[in-house]
Design an enzyme around this catalytic site. Structure first.
Site, PDB file in Angstrom:
ATOM      1  CG  HIS A 122      -1.769  -1.185   1.402  1.00  0.00           C
ATOM      2  ND1 HIS A 122      -2.687  -1.562   0.458  1.00  0.00           N
ATOM      3  CD2 HIS A 122      -1.845  -2.103   2.393  1.00  0.00           C
ATOM      4  CE1 HIS A 122      -3.312  -2.664   0.865  1.00  0.00           C
ATOM      5  NE2 HIS A 122      -2.814  -3.019   2.029  1.00  0.00           N
ATOM      6  CG  HIS A 158      -6.045  -6.116   0.940  1.00  0.00           C
ATOM      7  ND1 HIS A 158      -6.963  -5.543   1.782  1.00  0.00           N
ATOM      8  CD2 HIS A 158      -4.842  -5.935   1.505  1.00  0.00           C
ATOM      9  CE1 HIS A 158      -6.326  -5.023   2.825  1.00  0.00           C
ATOM     10  NE2 HIS A 158      -5.053  -5.248   2.680  1.00  0.00           N
TER      11      HIS A 158
END
Lengths: 329, 329
Positions: free
Chosen positions: B56, B215
């Site tokens: 991320h 995700h």
């Protein structure tokens, strides 16, 4: 083509409007969208103007602000801005101390900036960037292409301009920074120009383009996908072979993403490139990692190495306050 | 899988090493790579620690520095860090004023941060972020997912911590910011986890995922690719339906790229989202556009709207000096 857009005809206008609204504290967009200018001009300072085809954001509009550019002229995607854009920008930001054009070496850009210089009736000088070592002549250039090293020129000359240096001094400094900057890029995927609707070129699932240009132009050769360390090694070898000054100067290592490559991979490439430099005794004094000179959604990256001196380090470190690059204030 | 990597087993280590080397002026990487910490700690201040699965970036390691986090614990890609990482981080950065954990609402993260809190033997409080309005429960969560709003919590609470606010006050502030922040995301492509070697999910050439998680988890529904204005409209409607405070407060509009989407498209989405807010009389007071909370190489974006008050604006504007977010100093 999968893109976050509405009509392909309005991509540039809507993106520019969004950019100007999001950064209204720093920049203003001309009503006809001919140029982006710094919100607060600084009297008596040489005005720095750059520009080029869109699709390389944040270059150049994202580098308008204190410590970098006074204005930037966005062309259509991968298409030079027209002379009337540069003339209007010069009219808006010239403070009487002259104008410096910073132009990437592409035939369309050179022609249009040159025409603007002749027609503007102002004191204008030009610095041409040509830092890409991948190929000598190319699809859109005679001589080398100007790529991510342009950011380094804009940052260092921009900082010098803030100190009140004159036009000729800034031109010389820009030429020095360009001469001491070398880049090379690779692509894992093509980019897709919105108006074209399909990828600019095709690459097999196991292929990459070594030495790619920032419009997806061909590079040195098409090769099988290589590990990051081997990619960085080949790029650093090519760069250093052409940058004698890096043998005796500390360097800036700039790892630039092309738009479709995430930070995690760029930092891994930084690690690989730093290793390749260290093995050759080259000392890294400054670093920059991020997607600053992009090619729409192309996956891949470029490495730029700039051989620094004390003056360049001091201007690199100087405060900059733009939408795309900000530190020290 | 086309990525700039060497061995899939070393992606995280090499990327972290590159990150730490590139930003050695601001951060330090623990020798065992358990955490990234601020280079210069500030005595007497509550220590802010976050963390989560990697992939991320720049979240969370890129937000370590003055005005944001004191440490961040990187797990493997899309995998929670282990309790020993948070314990080691707390040991390294606790200045005696207590520790605040900022944790995105995923079951693995909650469990491991909770375990670290119990085992550390320190004064620790936790703020859990759950700003994603797309779905109620999800693949990895009971309740809503914590996504890009986490950046807003880290920035505002980080600024407050610099002013010397105590642990309970910071916890309350974090909960307030989370409560006043709502997000939703969409994906045009899947991401590819390096160790998996293939896309996490598949999307047709004309499809997008509305309400996707960071995700690549499923969202609300799979739909045909929509124009940017229609995408923004649906996201803003969903966000505002759940954010009563935006009716009477100026807002922060944060357009976040997922890693594979270039700036040009993000600014176009900003334009679309700003229009959707304006049509509903919501006033934008602050803006942020960029790829800050990514999902590896996923193409797509999220919108976050935070209903601000004067305290929050003042902390948002306060100086921040981290690898990923920097202004005011």
């Amino acid at each position: 083509m999968k893109k976050l857009i509405n009509d392909v005809a309005n991509v540039l206008a809507e993106s520019l409007d969004g950019f100007a609204a999001a950064h209204a504290d720093l920049v203003q967009l001309d009503e006809e969208r001919k140029f982006i200018r710094r919100k607060s001009l600084k009297g008596g300072k040489v005005a720095l103007i750059s520009g080029g085809g869109s699709g390389h954001e944040p270059l150049h509009g994202g580098f308008v602000g204190h410590g970098m550019l006074d204005a930037a002229c966005p062309g259509q995607v991968f298409t030079s801005p027209t002379p009337d854009q540069m003339i209007a920008a010069a009219e808006a930001v010239d403070q009487g101390a002259g104008v410096l054009f910073i132009v990437k070496n592409y035939e369309g850009d050179l022609m249009n900036f040159e025409m603007a210089k002749e027609m503007a009736g102002r004191d204008i000088e030009t610095v041409i960037t040509n830092d890409d070592v991948a190929v000598e002549d190319s699809l859109y250039t005679t001589g080398r292409r100007g790529v991510a090293g342009t950011l380094v020129v804009e940052k260092i000359v921009g900082a010098a301009a803030e100190t009140g240096q004159d036009l000729q001094t800034l031109k010389s400094l820009g030429e020095k920074v360009n001469k001491r900057s070398r880049s090379m890029g690779i692509a894992l995927t093509s980019c897709t120009v919105p108006a074209a609707g399909k990828p600019t070129f095709s690459l097999g699932d196991d292929e990459m383009e070594m030495g790619v240009g920032i419009h997806g132009e061909p590079g040195r050769r098409r090769v099988k996908l290589m590990p990051a360390d081997a990619i960085a090694e080949e790029m650093i070898v090519a760069i250093l072979a052409d940058l004698e000054a890096a043998k005796s100067s500390p360097v800036l290592l700039f790892v630039n993403g092309f738009g479709g490559t995430p930070a995690m991979e760029l930092y891994l490439m930084y690690h690989a490139a730093a290793g390749a430099l260290a093995r050759r005794g080259v000392k890294i004094a400054r670093s920059l990692v991020g997607s600053y000179v992009t090619s729409l959604d192309m996956a891949g990256c470029s490495l730029t190495v700039t051989a620094l001196d004390e003056e360049m380090i001091s201007f690199w470190d100087a405060p900059v306050h733009t939408p795309g690059l900000r530190w020290g204030m």
